[in-house]
Motif scaffolding. Structure first.
Motif, PDB file in Angstrom:
ATOM      1  N   ARG A  22       0.822  -1.213   0.000  1.00 30.17           N
ATOM      2  CA  ARG A  22       0.000   0.000   0.000  1.00 30.17           C
ATOM      3  C   ARG A  22       0.857   1.265   0.000  1.00 30.17           C
ATOM      4  NH1 ARG A  22      -3.182   0.057   4.780  1.00 30.17           N
ATOM      5  NH2 ARG A  22      -2.230  -1.843   5.587  1.00 30.17           N
ATOM      6  N   LEU A  23       1.974   1.229   0.740  1.00 26.75           N
ATOM      7  CA  LEU A  23       2.874   2.383   0.775  1.00 26.75           C
ATOM      8  C   LEU A  23       3.440   2.674  -0.616  1.00 26.75           C
ATOM      9  CD1 LEU A  23       4.512   4.539   2.293  1.00 26.75           C
ATOM     10  CD2 LEU A  23       6.210   2.760   2.805  1.00 26.75           C
ATOM     11  N   LEU A  24       3.859   1.630  -1.329  1.00 27.96           N
ATOM     12  CA  LEU A  24       4.374   1.813  -2.687  1.00 27.96           C
ATOM     13  C   LEU A  24       3.292   2.363  -3.621  1.00 27.96           C
ATOM     14  CD1 LEU A  24       6.487  -1.453  -3.012  1.00 27.96           C
ATOM     15  CD2 LEU A  24       7.387   0.891  -2.893  1.00 27.96           C
ATOM     16  N   GLY A  25       2.063   1.914  -3.415  1.00 26.07           N
ATOM     17  CA  GLY A  25       0.953   2.449  -4.206  1.00 26.07           C
ATOM     18  C   GLY A  25       0.762   3.933  -3.963  1.00 26.07           C
ATOM     19  N   ALA A  26       0.871   4.341  -2.705  1.00 23.27           N
ATOM     20  CA  ALA A  26       0.717   5.761  -2.367  1.00 23.27           C
ATOM     21  C   ALA A  26       1.850   6.584  -2.964  1.00 23.27           C
ATOM     22  CB  ALA A  26       0.680   5.927  -0.845  1.00 23.27           C
TER      23      ALA A  26
END
Length: 200
Positions: free
Chosen positions: A152-156
């Protein structure tokens, strides 16, 4: 149809009996590996936000290993100070999880409840460093949790790089998850060993 003796007896049960890797641990290993594969894809997609390829162009990330991609994240942090802390966190966590994934996927059960890769059998120098992982439900759960949060962090981060701030805010893991990530990372580090070449 040819069926081996191991398959006939139930490979998962044999693995549990021979190497003390329970069926439950095997399930957790599979969950972690699948989640980390999602991280690998998200990592590539995030890096491509800076220079998206057209239909005739080759992806810049196509021939990069996971390690190469994580190095690229560190380089990116030098040019994007506004999101550098998130990029460095993603790279550090990615390095740790990649080591666990490689040990799980390419290592072998040498001792009960323990996987090793690149063991030095006769004191010989190995191309890649030795690594070992003590298998436990908490360690594998922590690796799975950390992988999901990193996804999720990489998506953000990718959304920020694409100029989609609202989407980035939606994808960013909440503070509670980021705090859980610290605890998960500590649990993972305790299970990983790099202190020996495995020759003893």
């Amino acid at each position: 149809m040819l069926v081996t003796g191991l398959a006939k007896a139930g490979a998962h049960e044999k693995l549990a009996g021979y190497f003390d890797i329970s069926v439950e641990l095997q399930r957790r290993i599979g969950t972690f590996i699948l989640l980390f594969s999602m991280v690998e894809q998200q990592l590539e997609f995030m890096l491509l936000q800076r220079n998206p390829p057209g239909p005739e162009r080759v992806f810049a990330t196509d021939k990069m290993t996971v390690s190469d991609r994580l190095k690229a994240v560190r380089v990116l942090a030098e040019t994007k100070p506004e999101i550098a802390p998130d990029l460095i966190l993603a790279a550090d966590l990615g390095d740790l999880l990649a080591e666990v994934r490689h040990t799980v996927a390419h290592g072998a059960p040498i001792a009960p409840g323990k996987l090793e890769k690149n063991r030095s059998w006769f004191g010989e120098l190995r191309k890649r460093p030795f690594a070992a992982l003590t298998l436990s439900e908490p360690a594998l759960d922590a690796a799975a949790t950390a992988s999901e949060i990193l996804f999720r962090l990489l998506g953000a981060i990718g959304a920020r790089l694409a100029g989609e701030r609202e989407m980035a805010d939606l994808l960013m893991p909440p503070i509670a998850d980021m705090q859980a990530l610290k605890s998960a990372s500590a649990t993972i580090r305790e299970a990983v060993s790099r202190s020996s070449d495995g020759s003893s």
